[in-house]
Write a protein that holds these residues in place. Structure first.
Motif, PDB file in Angstrom:
ATOM      1  N   ARG A   1      -6.636   6.273   6.246  1.00 14.59           N
ATOM      2  CA  ARG A   1      -7.829   4.505   6.314  1.00 14.59           C
ATOM      3  C   ARG A   1      -6.477   3.504   5.865  1.00 14.59           C
ATOM      4  O   ARG A   1      -5.827   3.856   5.009  1.00 14.59           O
ATOM      5  N   HIS A   2      -6.616   2.746   6.086  1.00 12.87           N
ATOM      6  CA  HIS A   2      -6.049   1.560   6.208  1.00 12.87           C
ATOM      7  C   HIS A   2      -6.872   0.825   4.860  1.00 12.87           C
ATOM      8  O   HIS A   2      -7.265   0.577   4.646  1.00 12.87           O
ATOM      9  N   ASP A   3      -5.379   0.706   4.521  1.00 10.61           N
ATOM     10  CA  ASP A   3      -5.060  -0.163   2.959  1.00 10.61           C
ATOM     11  C   ASP A   3      -5.771   0.855   1.825  1.00 10.61           C
ATOM     12  O   ASP A   3      -6.217   0.353   0.777  1.00 10.61           O
TER      13      ASP A   3
ATOM     14  N   THR B   1       1.263  -0.999   0.239  1.00 11.25           N
ATOM     15  CA  THR B   1      -0.323   0.048   0.300  1.00 11.25           C
ATOM     16  C   THR B   1       0.235   1.047   0.032  1.00 11.25           C
ATOM     17  O   THR B   1       0.548   2.739  -0.538  1.00 11.25           O
ATOM     18  N   LEU B   2       2.102   1.019   1.160  1.00 14.33           N
ATOM     19  CA  LEU B   2       2.503   2.369   0.713  1.00 14.33           C
ATOM     20  C   LEU B   2       3.451   2.896  -1.045  1.00 14.33           C
ATOM     21  O   LEU B   2       3.079   3.710  -0.878  1.00 14.33           O
ATOM     22  N   LEU B   3       3.775   1.078  -1.083  1.00 15.87           N
ATOM     23  CA  LEU B   3       4.466   1.619  -2.974  1.00 15.87           C
ATOM     24  C   LEU B   3       3.252   2.575  -3.989  1.00 15.87           C
ATOM     25  O   LEU B   3       3.509   3.323  -4.463  1.00 15.87           O
ATOM     26  N   LYS B   4       2.422   1.590  -3.749  1.00 22.09           N
ATOM     27  CA  LYS B   4       1.870   2.134  -4.299  1.00 22.09           C
ATOM     28  C   LYS B   4       0.408   3.675  -4.091  1.00 22.09           C
ATOM     29  O   LYS B   4       0.890   4.517  -5.026  1.00 22.09           O
ATOM     30  N   ALA B   5       0.944   4.345  -3.269  1.00 23.50           N
ATOM     31  CA  ALA B   5       0.512   5.710  -2.373  1.00 23.50           C
ATOM     32  C   ALA B   5       2.265   6.673  -3.296  1.00 23.50           C
ATOM     33  O   ALA B   5       1.372   7.719  -3.500  1.00 23.50           O
TER      34      ALA B   5
ATOM     35  N   THR C   1       2.732   1.357   8.128  1.00 23.65           N
ATOM     36  CA  THR C   1       1.657   0.261   7.991  1.00 23.65           C
ATOM     37  C   THR C   1       1.289  -0.919   8.510  1.00 23.65           C
ATOM     38  O   THR C   1       1.859  -1.190   9.358  1.00 23.65           O
ATOM     39  N   ALA C   2      -0.079  -1.272   8.111  1.00 22.96           N
ATOM     40  CA  ALA C   2      -0.271  -2.833   8.213  1.00 22.96           C
ATOM     41  C   ALA C   2      -1.803  -3.014   6.854  1.00 22.96           C
ATOM     42  O   ALA C   2      -1.337  -2.688   6.389  1.00 22.96           O
ATOM     43  N   SER C   3      -1.615  -4.539   7.273  1.00 24.27           N
ATOM     44  CA  SER C   3      -2.360  -4.734   6.022  1.00 24.27           C
ATOM     45  C   SER C   3      -3.447  -5.159   6.787  1.00 24.27           C
ATOM     46  O   SER C   3      -3.703  -4.740   8.110  1.00 24.27           O
TER      47      SER C   3
END
Length: 404
Positions: free
Chosen positions: A343-345, A225-229, A295-297
């Motif tokens: 917001r998560h994910d 998610t971090l990389l997509k951001a 982060t978190a999944s």
């Protein structure tokens, strides 16, 4: 590596406050002083007991057999060695933090008369081996055998005098799953890094804002998610990922999920991958960054039960933190107070949150300062002192019970 570091730091902190702490290890291949130095453990009175389990014949050194033999050898030493045959009024504590070991001690305590003089303490991490019960929290089904094993573990835990959890979620669930028979206490993790000696100072962001993530790089922890951001952030943002990459091959091939993202030209030019560094270099890696990411999944373990060490490391270094708005993180972070939550994910919201914080250096400083202020309680000496206070209380309860 993280487990070893926590164990050594915790044992050293106990040793410095009790003057009488021993650490049992399976094999001690190097000098104790060298090991302590490699893990940046300060000067300590800790003494080691190596059981040299590597000398056990291979045919009987299986995973569970190894654990049983290891614990049996510890039991023999505790029962017979003069150093441990202290007067009855001397407080003798067996502190265990291994998920594969706690069932042994809980099972044998009622049957070993000498062990009844010892206070049994278990420090529970993640889900304490109760995977099936944790999955039920998400509405997943579990087979009877797995659930039966979990119930057995809960029964074993009742023979412990004190249970310490690193998250409130696990403490609450252990109490609920045991119908109130277990009453765990919460003592959060600590950081072994040197705490910034003064509150963080105003630090206006430069032309390039350096983001940092220090830890295991995988989807389980939500790094994807971090990389997509990063795809959504302008080129003035640069991300440093420092840590091990599960599935990374010696020929330089990334695991599939990471290879796909790193081949995206909108992402790869903004990312720097740094292999895992020694503990002594982690402080420098954190200090190089302007904003740190936690982060978190969607996995229930990282959502509900995780207590990442990186969070505490970020705090002691006085850095602004952007963290996933997950239940486990809300135990430690308050949005806009000591961290900025996204917001998560949600990669889009993560990108917006990062940009917003970078545009408000005063807000970034405020949350960094609050996190640093709170980090005073997340040191190993402070943690050891709190656990020893709980040990004193448990000891008094045990003696009061036996006196009746």
């Amino acid at each position: 590596m993280a487990h070893a570091a926590q164990t050594l730091q915790m044992a050293a902190a106990f040793a410095n406050q009790t003057n009488d702490t021993g650490l049992f290890v399976r094999d001690l291949a190097r000098l104790a002083a060298e090991i302590l130095c490699n893990y940046a453990v300060p000067e300590t009175r800790l003494h080691f007991w190596s059981l040299h389990a590597n000398r056990i014949p291979a045919p009987i050194r299986g995973y569970y057999g190894h654990t049983a033999i290891y614990n049996s050898m510890i039991a023999a030493i505790l029962a017979m060695h003069p150093a441990w045959r202290q007067p009855k009024n001397c407080r003798k504590v067996l502190f265990n933090r291994g998920v594969n070991d706690y069932t042994y001690w809980g099972l044998v305590k009622p049957h070993l008369s000498w062990l009844r003089e010892w206070l049994l303490v278990y420090e529970a991490h993640d889900i304490a081996g109760l995977d099936s019960l944790a999955r039920l929290e998400q509405g997943e089904s579990g087979n009877k055998e797995s659930l039966g094993k979990c119930q057995h573990r809960l029964q074993v835990l009742r023979n412990y005098d004190l249970i310490v959890c690193v998250t409130q979620a696990l403490a609450d669930d252990l109490q609920r799953w045991s119908n109130g028979a277990l009453q765990p206490q919460v003592v959060r993790h600590a950081s072994s890094l040197p705490r910034l000696p003064h509150p963080p100072e105003t630090h206006p962001f430069g032309k390039t804002v350096v983001l940092g993530y220090i830890g295991t790089i995988d989807t389980y922890r939500g790094v994807d998610t971090l990389l997509k951001a990063m795809r959504l952030l302008p080129g003035t943002f640069h991300l440093r990922l420092v840590g091990a990459i599960p599935g990374y091959k010696e020929d330089g091939q990334y695991p599939d999920w990471l290879a796909v993202l790193m081949n995206d030209p909108e992402i790869r030019d903004k990312i720097e991958l740094i292999p895992r560094v020694p503990l002594s270099q982690v402080t420098g890696e954190i200090d190089r960054c302007d904003i740190l990411l936690q982060t978190a999944s969607s996995h229930i373990y990282t959502l509900r039960y995780a207590a990442p060490l990186k969070s505490f490391d970020y705090m002691v270094r006085g850095k602004p933190i952007v963290a996933a708005d997950a239940p486990c993180h809300r135990e430690l972070f308050q949005d806009g107070v000591n961290a900025q939550l996204y917001r998560h994910d949600d990669a889009d919201h993560l990108a917006v949150t990062i940009q917003s914080l970078a545009a408000q250096p005063e807000q970034a400083l405020a949350i960094a300062a609050k996190a640093w202020e709170q980090s005073a309680q997340y040191t190993y000496p402070a943690r050891a002192q709190r656990i020893l206070e709980l040990v004193d209380e448990a000891w008094e309860r045990c003696h009061a019970k036996h006196a009746i």
